[in-house]
Each structure stands twice: as C-alpha cells, then as structure tokens.
Design an enzyme around this catalytic site. Structure first.
Site, PDB file in Angstrom:
ATOM      1  CE  LYS A  54       9.328   9.224 -13.947  1.00 39.40           C
ATOM      2  NZ  LYS A  54       9.892   9.102 -15.319  1.00 39.40           N
ATOM      3  CB  SER A 108       6.872   9.647 -17.694  1.00 38.11           C
ATOM      4  OG  SER A 108       8.223   9.269 -17.499  1.00 38.11           O
ATOM      5  CB  SER A 152      10.590  10.457 -19.259  1.00 36.88           C
ATOM      6  OG  SER A 152       9.445   9.897 -19.822  1.00 36.88           O
TER       7      SER A 152
HETATM    8  N1  GLN Z   1       6.948   9.360 -23.823  1.00 37.95           N
HETATM    9  C1  GLN Z   1       7.757   8.196 -23.934  1.00 37.95           C
HETATM   10  C2  GLN Z   1       6.960   6.971 -23.586  1.00 37.95           C
HETATM   11  O1  GLN Z   1       5.862   7.118 -23.204  1.00 37.95           O
HETATM   12  C3  GLN Z   1       8.965   8.322 -23.061  1.00 37.95           C
HETATM   13  C4  GLN Z   1       8.783   7.891 -21.676  1.00 37.95           C
HETATM   14  C5  GLN Z   1      10.016   7.882 -20.863  1.00 37.95           C
HETATM   15  O2  GLN Z   1      11.058   8.372 -21.280  1.00 37.95           O
HETATM   16  N2  GLN Z   1       9.919   7.265 -19.701  1.00 37.95           N
HETATM   17  O3  GLN Z   1       7.418   5.873 -23.680  1.00 37.95           O
END
Ligand code: GLN
Length: 491
Positions: A89, A164, A188
């Site tokens: 990532k 994400s 994420s």
């Molecule tokens: N959707 C969650 C957020 O926006 C999780 C994001 C993540 O795990 N990086 O914070």
C-alpha cells in the site's frame, strides 16, 4: 470472474498458494522470471481497475532473475518467501521508492528507509511488484478519496473495492500478485477483503512494527495482510511480527510459528452480539447468511452464543473522535517545508503552510484534521476527547470480559456488500457508520480477520469476521483455516 478469461485463469487456479508456487519452482516447472512476467501481464490487463500507483517492473524482473540464479546455485539458501510476489500500500516506506499516501502533499517524496515489515519480507526473498492505490492517508472506506482516482472492484467494476487499502485488495483479487500489505486503523484491511472475497488479517496492536508506516492514528494503526489462503497470510505474519527497536510499541512477545500451527482440533466457544446481527444498518442477506454460518458452526459441535454488548452504537463516534485527534497531530508534520509538495506562490512562512496544506490534502483529510483539532482544543477537550477515551476503556473492558469466557467473537465484517461508486461520497457520516463492525478490534487492540463467507444475492462477495484475544493469532489463524476448509466443503 471478470477480467479473467478461462485460459488466463488456469495458471492462477493451479498456482495460487505459496506452497504450490514453491513446489513448481523447485521442480523446475516454472521460474520466478516467468511468474513475474505473468503478473506483469495481469497488471497490464487490469489497468482499468486503477490498482497500482506505481509498478516496479524492471526491478521485479531483475530480482526475479537474481533469485532464479540463487535457486540454481545455492538451493539451500533460498528464503522462506522465495516465490512470493507482493504489492504494498502507498503508505509503506520502501527505500529509494516514492510514497505518497495517495496525496498531493507527498508528491515526489521518496522514502529514506524501508519499513521494518517490508525489510523482513525482502530478507526472506519476497519480490515487491509495486505500490497500490488507497484512500488518502488511509482515511476512508471506499478508495475513492485518492489523488489517483478510485480503484474499482474486480468482481464488478461499478462497485468500490472498499478501503482504505482498496488497491491492495484488488491487486490480490485480480491475481496481479500473490499477497499484499495494507494498513488497518479501523477496518481498512478487513472491509476491503470482505468486499473482494479475500482473507484479510489485522494483527494485534504492536504485533508488527509500525516503523516505516505513515501514521494515521498511532494508537490504532497496524499493518495488515491480504491473501487468498489463510496459510500464506499466516506465513507473512510470522515473518513480519516481532520486536523492533525502531518502534517502541512493538511487542516483545515471542512470535509463534503461525504458519505451521494451523490445525484446530478443539471445539470453540464463540460469542456473537445480538445487537450486531440485528442492527438496523445490516443488509438482510448478510444477516441471514451470518446466522446460517452460526448454525453450521453449531452443527459441527462448537458452542456459539449470543452475548450482551451494549456499546455497539458508541464505537463509531468514539473512534472518529480519537482517530481524528491523533491524525490532526500526526499530519501536522506535512507543512509544505519538510516533505513533498510546496505551494509555488507562497510568500511568507504562514502562507507556505496555508497554501501547501490547503492544496496538498483532500477534502476528507482536511475535514478530519479540523475535527481532530476541534476535539483537542481547550474548551472541548473534556467533552469530546476525554469522553471518547473513557468510552474506549469501557469497550476494552467489556471486550476483555467476553474474551475471558469465549475463544472468539464472530461478527459480519461489513453491514453491506460493496457500495456503488459514488454512493457514499456525499455523506461522510454514512461512510463512517459503515465501519460499525470493524473498529472494535482497533479500539481494543485485539487481532481480527475477515474470511470469505460466500456470495451475496447481488453476486458480490461477502465476508465474516473473527476476533480473538490479544496475541492469540495462532489460535485465530488455526480456526480460520478450519473455517476455510468448512467453506470449501460447502462449495
Ligand atoms: N474507514 C475507517 C476510517 O476511515 C478505517 C480506515 C483504516 O482502517 N485505515 O478511518
């Protein structure tokens, strides 16, 4: 599956776990050079999905050739990940390579060192094929909040892959690599794994060093793993886990042999929450399939019981107060001076900060920085930040209590299958609420995994989530492997 003609898929159907790949390599049936070429072809074929931010083609080819030579000349010295081609990532540092967190503010920035987790994989002869698209600074649940545009779900390109770590998920889903690293602050890795039909693991907080992972919310962040088999994910964890002098929050606890400790012969005690299964936001088909899965586990002799968990609706508000607070502090380092983008027309220091940050961050990232700054500000600290910390403690205590009696907590991973592109972008709160089942593990630090459960009536993949006690990854992975087999028998 889309983007995968019968002919092209044969290779990946037969050679889709590391064990198979290594056997083929050792038997001389294929070479790493060949495998890398096949993946590069897939990357080319799936370009429309917008998975990669950068492909390290020349480098991957060169490393494959070197490793092929290593196998020929010193077969006893090959690493445990010989044969693994993976993507990372765009929030993980890899020396000499760009890293941007899908933002403009890090435009042109090159890593000065390699993340410990990545370094450990390279030391075992893994090949990194590229860096993947994601939501900016890992903030989001759809991969639409990226300066590179959205990644599309390979099962249906009108749908998001989740976020994400959406690019990482699709890179594995679309067979452009074997495994991928993402990051999981509130789901994420697990949520995109559910949306794309993959195994997705978030280890215990501190199990894998965060050194070299761009910080979003430091008391929540963990590097996570995507794969198509539990065994491969377990092996990657085993190699990355363990103490690191460069991250004081990394655990000293001994790393277990996760990859071989994978036979689960016990009968498990599993808790689930009525409040979760009957939540107003849950899709009826997901609810029904989760209940059917519970019945299957019971029929196989496991004890699966509904327990009371009164805090479900407090998890999201507390999570978004705490993570935005931490983010506002973490992201203050991107000031237009030290890293990446600097606004060309800024005259004074103040203007440099203002203009670079205003242009360098996306709307969602700015919303979170402002929200986080607000909840930390003198007049509101007690009402928001301190209160959310108390909620976190309550959730931690209750979770601990449940896991002192049960081996696992079972939950859907997401209340719905993959959203339509654009469906949630206008309504950030609706997007936040969709994280309802995943953030508990990050609020409490426990390990959690998404396992493919099957297909929603819409044809999209859906997943099931299991959580275990702190540092109980060995048991969690062993039980996951058992479930993987159970699901296979069903097909
Ligand atoms: N959707 C969650 C957020 O926006 C999780 C994001 C993540 O795990 N990086 O914070």
């Amino acid at each position: 599956m889309l983007f995968c003609t019968q002919k092209k898929c044969v290779f990946f159907q037969n050679v889709n776990t590391l064990q198979h790949i290594q056997a083929n390599l050792k038997a001389g049936q294929t070479t790493l050079t060949n495998i890398v070429e096949q993946y590069l072809v897939r990357i080319e074929e799936t370009q429309d999905l917008n998975v990669y931010v950068e492909v390290f083609a020349a480098e991957a080819r060169q490393r494959a050739a070197e490793l092929d030579r290593k196998l020929a000349e010193t077969p006893n010295q090959i690493g445990r990940l010989f044969g693994v081609v993976l993507s990372i990532k765009d929030v993980l540092c890899y020396k000499g390579h760009k890293v941007t967190a899908a933002s403009k503010i890090l435009e042109g920035f090159e890593s000065l060192y390699t993340a410990t987790a990545v370094e450990r994989l390279l030391a075992e002869d893994a090949i990194i094929i590229g860096r993947t698209n994601c939501d900016q600074f890992a903030m989001g649940s759809t991969n639409e909040n990226s300066v590179y545009g959205p990644t599309l779900n390979a099962a249906d390109p009108t749908k998001v892959p989740g976020g994400s770590s959406g690019g990482s998920a699709v890179s594995v889903q679309a067979d452009t690599c074997l495994l991928s690293l993402g990051s999981d602050t509130g789901g994420s890795v697990r949520q995109p794994a559910a949306f794309c039909g993959l195994v997705g693991l978030k280890p215990t907080y501190g199990r894998i060093s965060r050194y070299g992972l761009l910080a979003y919310a430091s008391s929540f962040d963990q590097i996570g793993i995507f794969g198509k088999s539990v065994e491969d994910v377990a092996l990657l964890l085993e190699i990355m886990a363990g103490e690191d002098k460069m991250d004081s929050t990394s655990s000293r606890k001994a790393v277990e042999a996760y990859a071989i400790h994978t036979d689960y012969t016990k009968k498990a005690k599993i808790a689930y929450f009525d409040t979760a299964i009957n939540h107003t936001s849950i899709d009826p088909d997901i609810r029904q399939q989760t209940l059917a899965f519970i019945d299957r586990l019971k029929a196989d002799g496991h004890r699966v019981e509904a327990v009371d968990f009164p805090y479900l609706d407090y998890i999201i508000p507390a999570y978004y107060v705490l993570t935005t607070a931490e983010a506002s502090s973490n992201l203050s380092r991107y000031d237009g001076i030290r890293y990446g983008y600097r606004h060309p027309e800024a005259g004074t220091l103040q203007e440099t900060y203002e203009k670079s940050r205003s242009e360098g961050f996306s709307k969602e990232v700015k919303r979170r920085i402002m929200l986080g700054t607000f909840v930390l500000s003198a007049g509101y600290y007690d009402a928001y930040y301190a209160k959310a910390q108390k909620v976190r403690r309550l959730i931690q205590d209750k979770t601990k209590e449940i896991l002192s009696e049960y081996d696992f907590i079972l939950m859907p991973t997401s209340p719905s299958p993959a959203f339509d592109l654009g469906e949630k972008t206008k309504d950030p709160v609706a997007m936040y609420l969709a994280d309802i089942y995943t953030v508990q593990a990050n609020m409490t630090g426990i390990p959690a995994i998404n396992l493919p459960l099957g297909t929603h009536k819409s044809g999209l993949p859906i997943g099931i989530q299991l959580m275990a006690n702190m540092f109980e990854e060995a048991d969690l992975l062993a039980f996951s492997k058992y479930i993987e087999q159970l699901n296979r028998q069903q097909v």
